[in-house]
Design a protein around this motif. Structure first.
Motif, PDB file in Angstrom:
ATOM      1  N   ARG A 234       0.768  -1.299  -0.034  1.00  0.00           N
ATOM      2  CA  ARG A 234       0.025   0.099  -0.008  1.00  0.00           C
ATOM      3  C   ARG A 234       0.822   1.173  -0.019  1.00  0.00           C
ATOM      4  NH1 ARG A 234      -4.846  -1.726   4.019  1.00  0.00           N
ATOM      5  NH2 ARG A 234      -5.919   0.287   3.335  1.00  0.00           N
ATOM      6  N   LEU A 235       1.949   1.113   0.620  1.00  0.00           N
ATOM      7  CA  LEU A 235       2.851   2.289   0.747  1.00  0.00           C
ATOM      8  C   LEU A 235       3.446   2.479  -0.836  1.00  0.00           C
ATOM      9  CD1 LEU A 235       4.833   4.413   1.976  1.00  0.00           C
ATOM     10  CD2 LEU A 235       6.215   2.807   2.441  1.00  0.00           C
ATOM     11  N   LEU A 236       3.757   1.286  -1.341  1.00  0.00           N
ATOM     12  CA  LEU A 236       4.452   1.670  -2.876  1.00  0.00           C
ATOM     13  C   LEU A 236       3.290   2.239  -3.662  1.00  0.00           C
ATOM     14  CD1 LEU A 236       6.543   1.025  -4.971  1.00  0.00           C
ATOM     15  CD2 LEU A 236       5.810  -1.229  -5.140  1.00  0.00           C
ATOM     16  N   GLU A 237       1.961   1.628  -3.444  1.00  0.00           N
ATOM     17  CA  GLU A 237       0.888   2.362  -4.380  1.00  0.00           C
ATOM     18  C   GLU A 237       0.738   3.812  -4.158  1.00  0.00           C
ATOM     19  OE1 GLU A 237      -0.841   1.094  -6.739  1.00  0.00           O
ATOM     20  OE2 GLU A 237       0.405  -0.671  -6.685  1.00  0.00           O
ATOM     21  N   ALA A 238       0.943   4.132  -2.808  1.00  0.00           N
ATOM     22  CA  ALA A 238       0.865   5.601  -2.548  1.00  0.00           C
ATOM     23  C   ALA A 238       1.978   6.507  -3.116  1.00  0.00           C
ATOM     24  CB  ALA A 238       0.700   5.874  -1.063  1.00  0.00           C
ATOM     25  N   GLU A 239       3.079   5.968  -3.268  1.00  0.00           N
ATOM     26  CA  GLU A 239       4.371   6.483  -4.125  1.00  0.00           C
ATOM     27  C   GLU A 239       4.008   6.665  -5.274  1.00  0.00           C
ATOM     28  OE1 GLU A 239       8.466   5.257  -2.326  1.00  0.00           O
ATOM     29  OE2 GLU A 239       7.101   3.567  -1.922  1.00  0.00           O
TER      30      GLU A 239
ATOM     31  N   LEU B  65       4.171  10.563  -7.185  1.00  0.00           N
ATOM     32  CA  LEU B  65       5.089  10.944  -7.817  1.00  0.00           C
ATOM     33  C   LEU B  65       4.864  12.227  -8.573  1.00  0.00           C
ATOM     34  CD1 LEU B  65       6.912   7.689  -9.442  1.00  0.00           C
ATOM     35  CD2 LEU B  65       7.871   9.326  -7.767  1.00  0.00           C
ATOM     36  N   GLY B  66       3.757  12.257  -9.336  1.00  0.00           N
ATOM     37  CA  GLY B  66       3.287  13.508 -10.022  1.00  0.00           C
ATOM     38  C   GLY B  66       3.094  14.607  -9.339  1.00  0.00           C
ATOM     39  N   PHE B  67       2.847  14.595  -7.889  1.00  0.00           N
ATOM     40  CA  PHE B  67       2.823  15.728  -7.082  1.00  0.00           C
ATOM     41  C   PHE B  67       3.891  16.101  -6.181  1.00  0.00           C
ATOM     42  CE2 PHE B  67      -1.422  13.343  -7.231  1.00  0.00           C
ATOM     43  CZ  PHE B  67      -2.366  14.540  -7.795  1.00  0.00           C
ATOM     44  N   TYR B  68       4.508  15.097  -5.745  1.00  0.00           N
ATOM     45  CA  TYR B  68       5.767  15.416  -4.874  1.00  0.00           C
ATOM     46  C   TYR B  68       7.057  14.939  -5.578  1.00  0.00           C
ATOM     47  CZ  TYR B  68       2.021  14.986  -1.656  1.00  0.00           C
ATOM     48  OH  TYR B  68       0.696  15.011  -0.921  1.00  0.00           O
ATOM     49  N   GLY B  69       7.381  14.323  -6.565  1.00  0.00           N
ATOM     50  CA  GLY B  69       8.590  13.983  -7.232  1.00  0.00           C
ATOM     51  C   GLY B  69       9.123  12.706  -6.457  1.00  0.00           C
ATOM     52  N   PHE B  70      10.336  12.744  -6.664  1.00  0.00           N
ATOM     53  CA  PHE B  70      11.304  11.554  -6.239  1.00  0.00           C
ATOM     54  C   PHE B  70      11.877  12.202  -4.824  1.00  0.00           C
ATOM     55  CE2 PHE B  70      10.795  10.557 -10.371  1.00  0.00           C
ATOM     56  CZ  PHE B  70      10.519   9.283 -10.706  1.00  0.00           C
ATOM     57  N   GLY B  71      12.300  11.312  -4.043  1.00  0.00           N
ATOM     58  CA  GLY B  71      13.184  11.721  -2.890  1.00  0.00           C
ATOM     59  C   GLY B  71      12.255  11.546  -1.576  1.00  0.00           C
ATOM     60  N   ILE B  72      12.955  12.128  -0.580  1.00  0.00           N
ATOM     61  CA  ILE B  72      12.432  11.845   0.712  1.00  0.00           C
ATOM     62  C   ILE B  72      11.313  12.495   1.337  1.00  0.00           C
ATOM     63  CG2 ILE B  72      13.249  12.250   3.350  1.00  0.00           C
ATOM     64  CD1 ILE B  72      16.191  11.788   2.360  1.00  0.00           C
ATOM     65  N   LYS B  73      10.956  13.642   0.868  1.00  0.00           N
ATOM     66  CA  LYS B  73       9.984  14.391   1.215  1.00  0.00           C
ATOM     67  C   LYS B  73       8.682  13.686   0.703  1.00  0.00           C
ATOM     68  CE  LYS B  73      12.091  18.913   1.442  1.00  0.00           C
ATOM     69  NZ  LYS B  73      12.015  20.315   0.832  1.00  0.00           N
ATOM     70  N   GLY B  74       8.666  13.125  -0.412  1.00  0.00           N
ATOM     71  CA  GLY B  74       7.576  12.499  -1.221  1.00  0.00           C
ATOM     72  C   GLY B  74       7.315  11.342  -0.504  1.00  0.00           C
ATOM     73  N   PHE B  75       8.464  10.406  -0.053  1.00  0.00           N
ATOM     74  CA  PHE B  75       8.490   9.062   0.772  1.00  0.00           C
ATOM     75  C   PHE B  75       7.815   9.193   2.040  1.00  0.00           C
ATOM     76  CE2 PHE B  75      10.659   5.994   3.252  1.00  0.00           C
ATOM     77  CZ  PHE B  75      10.177   4.716   2.603  1.00  0.00           C
ATOM     78  N   THR B  76       8.089  10.526   2.635  1.00  0.00           N
ATOM     79  CA  THR B  76       7.536  10.678   3.888  1.00  0.00           C
ATOM     80  C   THR B  76       5.991  11.143   3.909  1.00  0.00           C
ATOM     81  OG1 THR B  76       9.493  11.473   4.818  1.00  0.00           O
ATOM     82  CG2 THR B  76       7.784  11.962   5.964  1.00  0.00           C
ATOM     83  N   LEU B  77       5.831  11.858   2.912  1.00  0.00           N
ATOM     84  CA  LEU B  77       4.205  12.057   2.842  1.00  0.00           C
ATOM     85  C   LEU B  77       3.499  10.786   2.557  1.00  0.00           C
ATOM     86  CD1 LEU B  77       4.512  15.649   1.236  1.00  0.00           C
ATOM     87  CD2 LEU B  77       3.698  15.290   3.290  1.00  0.00           C
ATOM     88  N   SER B  78       3.936  10.070   1.846  1.00  0.00           N
ATOM     89  CA  SER B  78       3.374   8.862   1.316  1.00  0.00           C
ATOM     90  C   SER B  78       3.253   7.956   2.496  1.00  0.00           C
ATOM     91  CB  SER B  78       4.181   8.050   0.198  1.00  0.00           C
ATOM     92  OG  SER B  78       4.044   9.032  -1.033  1.00  0.00           O
ATOM     93  N   MET B  79       4.307   7.763   3.260  1.00  0.00           N
ATOM     94  CA  MET B  79       4.186   7.226   4.562  1.00  0.00           C
ATOM     95  C   MET B  79       2.924   7.681   5.414  1.00  0.00           C
ATOM     96  SD  MET B  79       7.902   5.998   5.951  1.00  0.00           S
ATOM     97  CE  MET B  79       8.636   7.496   5.795  1.00  0.00           C
ATOM     98  N   ILE B  80       2.761   8.817   5.424  1.00  0.00           N
ATOM     99  CA  ILE B  80       1.600   9.456   6.334  1.00  0.00           C
ATOM    100  C   ILE B  80       0.358   9.187   5.713  1.00  0.00           C
ATOM    101  CG2 ILE B  80       0.707  11.673   7.216  1.00  0.00           C
ATOM    102  CD1 ILE B  80       3.616  12.744   7.638  1.00  0.00           C
ATOM    103  N   GLU B  81      -0.057   9.354   4.421  1.00  0.00           N
ATOM    104  CA  GLU B  81      -0.792   8.953   3.754  1.00  0.00           C
ATOM    105  C   GLU B  81      -1.188   7.320   4.020  1.00  0.00           C
ATOM    106  OE1 GLU B  81      -1.933   8.383  -0.743  1.00  0.00           O
ATOM    107  OE2 GLU B  81      -1.245  10.289  -0.316  1.00  0.00           O
ATOM    108  N   THR B  82      -0.419   6.632   3.854  1.00  0.00           N
ATOM    109  CA  THR B  82      -0.614   5.042   4.024  1.00  0.00           C
ATOM    110  C   THR B  82      -0.870   5.005   5.532  1.00  0.00           C
ATOM    111  OG1 THR B  82       1.122   4.603   2.290  1.00  0.00           O
ATOM    112  CG2 THR B  82       0.418   2.860   3.527  1.00  0.00           C
ATOM    113  N   ALA B  83      -0.347   5.378   6.234  1.00  0.00           N
ATOM    114  CA  ALA B  83      -0.838   5.420   7.745  1.00  0.00           C
ATOM    115  C   ALA B  83      -2.254   5.821   7.997  1.00  0.00           C
ATOM    116  CB  ALA B  83       0.191   6.034   8.710  1.00  0.00           C
TER     117      ALA B  83
END
Length: 233
Positions: A46-51, A55-73
């Motif tokens: 589910r985290l991978l699906e969020a990422e 991608l089109g909103f946050y791009g690649f990198g730590i910030k997008g990954f962190t926001l995707s973790m929060i969304e998945t949580a």
């Protein structure tokens, strides 16, 4: 005699320094935080699906990954995730952004051997601030004639950058660990491409190896790059 190569592009993450291992460790920490809400494989999926979605909103990198973790949580807990867990996720993201840079074997000596004879261009995706931080900490910045931090790597990206910083795609070589981002589009742009696999590669960077391409080469590590460059000419 006209030299076949004038310009060499280098990927950064997992080509010159470690990157994916820190994402994997943080993902393990994240999955453990949410362990009571599902199996590890399900939460990771589910985290991978969020990422992918983000991608089109946050791009690649730590910030997008962190926001995707929060969304998945929020998603897996049906909106019941605690502020303490959100705080842990944010802390994990900050720790990733502050982690010391670990250069990969042969990176420094290979760049040193090629600098001056070729135009060296760093071509990397990701968050601008984080990539600039890593380049500065790596001690490799002085070897490069140009640094390009891009939102994505496409055929047009390589055509544009190798024209801007060199003599065009056909006289350029791209070096990287990602078949999807570093190799396939560079070959399509007319460049040479050297794949240097890393033990860990993000699922979204997988692609088929272009084994039939005459300008494609595969190296076990960066230590073989100087010999390859001399072979090409």
């Amino acid at each position: 005699m006209t030299r076949a190569l004038t310009t060499i592009g280098f990927d950064a993450d997992d080509t010159l320094w470690q990157n994916e291992q820190f994402f994997r460790l943080t993902e393990d920490r994240f999955v453990a935080l949410l362990g009571e809400h599902g199996a590890a494989a399900e939460i990771s999926g589910r985290l991978l699906e969020a990422e992918k979605r983000n991608l089109g909103f946050y791009g690649f990198g730590i910030k997008g990954f962190t926001l995707s973790m929060i969304e998945t949580a929020i998603d897996v807990t049906r909106g019941q995730v605690s502020s303490a867990v959100i705080g842990e996720i944010l802390a994990a993201g900050r720790e990733m952004a502050a982690h010391p840079v670990e250069t990969l074997p042969h990176a420094a000596e290979t760049l040193a051997a090629l600098a001056g004879d070729y135009r060296l261009v760093l071509i990397t995706k990701g968050d601008l601030f984080d990539q600039e931080r890593k380049l500065a900490q790596s001690g490799l910045g002085d070897y490069f004639d140009a640094v390009e931090i891009v939102s994505d790597k496409t055929v047009a990206t390589y055509q544009r950058l190798f024209a801007r910083h060199g003599t065009g795609s056909e006289r350029a070589l791209m070096v990287g660990n990602s078949l999807k981002s570093d190799i396939v589009p560079a070959l399509a742009a007319g460049s040479w491409a050297a794949h240097v696999p890393h033990a860990l590669t993000w699922a979204l960077e997988h692609a088929e190896e272009p084994a039939g391409e005459v300008r494609f080469r595969k190296l076990s590590d960066l230590g073989g790059l100087v010999g390859l460059v001399r072979e090409i000419g």
